[in-house]
Design a protein around this motif. Structure first.
Motif, PDB file in Angstrom:
ATOM      1  N   ALA A  67       0.806  -1.225   0.000  1.00 21.16           N
ATOM      2  CA  ALA A  67       0.000   0.000   0.000  1.00 21.16           C
ATOM      3  C   ALA A  67       0.836   1.271   0.000  1.00 21.16           C
ATOM      4  O   ALA A  67       0.434   2.272  -0.600  1.00 21.16           O
ATOM      5  CB  ALA A  67      -0.951  -0.001   1.203  1.00 21.16           C
ATOM      6  N   THR A  68       1.992   1.247   0.648  1.00 22.95           N
ATOM      7  CA  THR A  68       2.761   2.482   0.821  1.00 22.95           C
ATOM      8  C   THR A  68       4.069   2.505   0.045  1.00 22.95           C
ATOM      9  O   THR A  68       4.708   3.551  -0.040  1.00 22.95           O
ATOM     10  CB  THR A  68       3.085   2.716   2.309  1.00 22.95           C
ATOM     11  N   SER A  69       4.488   1.363  -0.504  1.00 22.00           N
ATOM     12  CA  SER A  69       5.800   1.327  -1.141  1.00 22.00           C
ATOM     13  C   SER A  69       5.950   0.125  -2.064  1.00 22.00           C
ATOM     14  O   SER A  69       5.139  -0.796  -2.040  1.00 22.00           O
ATOM     15  CB  SER A  69       6.907   1.284  -0.066  1.00 22.00           C
ATOM     16  N   VAL A  70       6.998   0.191  -2.858  1.00 18.48           N
ATOM     17  CA  VAL A  70       7.480  -0.964  -3.620  1.00 18.48           C
ATOM     18  C   VAL A  70       8.818  -1.350  -3.019  1.00 18.48           C
ATOM     19  O   VAL A  70       9.683  -0.503  -2.794  1.00 18.48           O
ATOM     20  CB  VAL A  70       7.656  -0.635  -5.115  1.00 18.48           C
ATOM     21  N   LYS A  71       8.985  -2.645  -2.738  1.00 18.23           N
ATOM     22  CA  LYS A  71      10.231  -3.141  -2.153  1.00 18.23           C
ATOM     23  C   LYS A  71      10.847  -4.139  -3.119  1.00 18.23           C
ATOM     24  O   LYS A  71      10.144  -4.976  -3.676  1.00 18.23           O
ATOM     25  CB  LYS A  71       9.973  -3.784  -0.798  1.00 18.23           C
ATOM     26  N   LEU A  72      12.152  -4.058  -3.264  1.00 20.63           N
ATOM     27  CA  LEU A  72      12.862  -4.868  -4.250  1.00 20.63           C
ATOM     28  C   LEU A  72      14.056  -5.546  -3.578  1.00 20.63           C
ATOM     29  O   LEU A  72      14.737  -4.938  -2.750  1.00 20.63           O
ATOM     30  CB  LEU A  72      13.313  -3.959  -5.386  1.00 20.63           C
ATOM     31  N   ALA A  73      14.290  -6.816  -3.934  1.00 25.01           N
ATOM     32  CA  ALA A  73      15.454  -7.530  -3.415  1.00 25.01           C
ATOM     33  C   ALA A  73      16.100  -8.328  -4.539  1.00 25.01           C
ATOM     34  O   ALA A  73      15.407  -8.989  -5.316  1.00 25.01           O
ATOM     35  CB  ALA A  73      15.060  -8.457  -2.273  1.00 25.01           C
ATOM     36  N   ASP A  74      17.429  -8.257  -4.615  1.00 24.73           N
ATOM     37  CA  ASP A  74      18.203  -9.009  -5.598  1.00 24.73           C
ATOM     38  C   ASP A  74      19.115  -9.953  -4.823  1.00 24.73           C
ATOM     39  O   ASP A  74      20.124  -9.540  -4.250  1.00 24.73           O
ATOM     40  CB  ASP A  74      19.034  -8.049  -6.465  1.00 24.73           C
ATOM     41  N   VAL A  75      18.691 -11.214  -4.767  1.00 22.75           N
ATOM     42  CA  VAL A  75      19.445 -12.234  -4.025  1.00 22.75           C
ATOM     43  C   VAL A  75      20.110 -13.174  -5.027  1.00 22.75           C
ATOM     44  O   VAL A  75      19.448 -13.674  -5.941  1.00 22.75           O
ATOM     45  CB  VAL A  75      18.524 -13.029  -3.080  1.00 22.75           C
ATOM     46  N   GLN A  76      21.394 -13.403  -4.849  1.00 26.85           N
ATOM     47  CA  GLN A  76      22.137 -14.305  -5.722  1.00 26.85           C
ATOM     48  C   GLN A  76      22.826 -15.369  -4.869  1.00 26.85           C
ATOM     49  O   GLN A  76      22.735 -15.343  -3.642  1.00 26.85           O
ATOM     50  CB  GLN A  76      23.148 -13.513  -6.560  1.00 26.85           C
ATOM     51  N   ARG A  77      23.453 -16.322  -5.524  1.00 27.85           N
ATOM     52  CA  ARG A  77      24.198 -17.345  -4.796  1.00 27.85           C
ATOM     53  C   ARG A  77      25.686 -17.206  -5.124  1.00 27.85           C
ATOM     54  O   ARG A  77      26.060 -17.153  -6.299  1.00 27.85           O
ATOM     55  CB  ARG A  77      23.709 -18.736  -5.170  1.00 27.85           C
ATOM     56  N   GLN A  78      26.510 -17.112  -4.071  1.00 26.89           N
ATOM     57  CA  GLN A  78      27.953 -16.998  -4.258  1.00 26.89           C
ATOM     58  C   GLN A  78      28.649 -18.009  -3.363  1.00 26.89           C
ATOM     59  O   GLN A  78      28.449 -18.004  -2.144  1.00 26.89           O
ATOM     60  CB  GLN A  78      28.440 -15.580  -3.918  1.00 26.89           C
TER      61      GLN A  78
END
Length: 351
Positions: A18-29
């Motif tokens: 409702a109040t925001s867009v949240k983004l996450a970029d998770v990778q494997r290392q």
């Protein structure tokens, strides 16, 4: 649009609320999950109402700003619809059926499971495992959502420059993120309550040995605190949100506004737990985790722990990940409780 994709790829997790867009970029290392980047972009009031996107272009522009700020080059994403807009059902089917045959059978029998015409829904299924009904049967999870809910999110991501490859269920994404941190809770608790305090809804999830077995939603959230700040200090909604986040409010804010709100959260948690206890064999939990934007309020976890006499933690799905050096670790700890869904969506890359 697949809820359960068959091929793993690199998806950016995008949580639209409702109040925001949240983004996450998770990778494997080197065998470990690695948080390469994340971001939160505020949305104006009215852009998303009751988890429905009213202004897809505004959401798309927010996504575009996040991609630029987080320097993300990937163009495929996983996002979610709320559990209240999804119908899920576990059904038993013949083990010998192929996926094509299974889909055909589900569509033939769809009116038994879905109260909408098939041309108005997006539908998908996934085989869970052996059925208790018979050795030649399997359990199949069926999920369906009204097409408008799905298409709104596809359009918003497209405006922002992303292709929606997975439309997940919000509670499934949160459960996936929860499983990353459950082993880090002290004394390896068997029964854990996760309380997600959102903008206008608080959801209680009960996890047994890491698996969600119960959830209950209540209409209560951070909106009540924002409105109290507006009314008390004569601020606009945007001003109240900014002042709440930056903690730049008059001295009477803590005793007059924040403390009563924290007490209201405690009441909501207590009430939700009592509902669960009344419908289960349990009368206590081993641990409680608070998540969502309001869970980062200083002193809230301590208050809840003292009142309920149960160990309380603030959610951090990144606790066992390596973190990119450019990420502000202190800011991440503050933001992490509200990134459960975005993190869980990003993890779809590794299914």
């Amino acid at each position: 649009m697949k809820i359960f994709p068959s091929k793993s790829q690199h998806f950016i997790g995008v949580d639209i609320c409702a109040t925001s867009v949240k983004l996450a970029d998770v990778q494997r290392q080197q065998g470990l999950f690695h948080l390469k980047s994340y971001g939160i972009e505020s949305l104006s009031p009215g852009v998303v109402i009751d988890k429905l996107i009213v202004d897809t272009e505004a959401v798309g522009e927010a996504i575009g700003r996040l991609l630029k700020r987080c320097q993300i080059s990937a163009n495929e994403a996983a996002t979610s619809v709320s559990g209240s807009s999804v119908i899920t059902k576990v059904i038993d089917m013949d083990m010998a059926l192929s996926d094509i045959e299974r889909e055909a059978q589900i569509r033939l029998d769809a009116d038994q499971y879905i109260p909408y015409p098939l041309d108005e829904v997006n539908l998908d299924f996934e085989v869970l495992g052996p059925s208790l009904v018979g050795d030649n049967m399997v359990q199949v999870l069926l999920a369906a959502s009204r097409s408008e809910n799905v298409e709104q999110r596809i359009d918003a991501l497209a405006f922002g420059g992303l292709k929606a490859k997975v439309i997940d269920i919000e509670s499934h994404a949160i459960e996936r993120a929860f499983k990353l941190m459950v082993d880090s809770l002290p004394y390896l608790p068997e029964l854990v309550a996760l309380v997600d305090i959102g903008h206008n809804q608080t959801t209680l999830y009960i996890a047994k040995n890491g698996e969600f077995v119960y959830n209950r939603e209540q209409l209560f959230g951070g909106l009540q605190l924002t409105e109290s700040i507006q009314n008390r200090y004569g601020l606009s909604f945007e001003e109240a949100m900014i002042n709440k986040r930056t903690n730049t409010l008059p001295d009477d804010y803590y005793p007059e506004i924040l403390t009563p709100f924290m007490e209201s959260i405690l009441q909501q948690i207590t009430r939700s737990l009592q509902f669960y206890f009344s419908s289960s064999q349990y009368n206590t939990i081993d641990h409680l985790v608070i998540a969502g934007g309001s869970s980062a309020i200083p002193g809230l976890a301590g208050m809840v722990q003292q009142k309920l006499n149960v160990p309380v933690s603030v959610a951090n799905p990144f606790i066992n990940m390596t973190i990119n050096s450019h990420i502000d670790s202190e800011q991440l700890i503050n933001d992490a409780p509200s990134l459960m869904a975005a993190c869980g969506l990003a993890l779809r890359s590794f299914d």
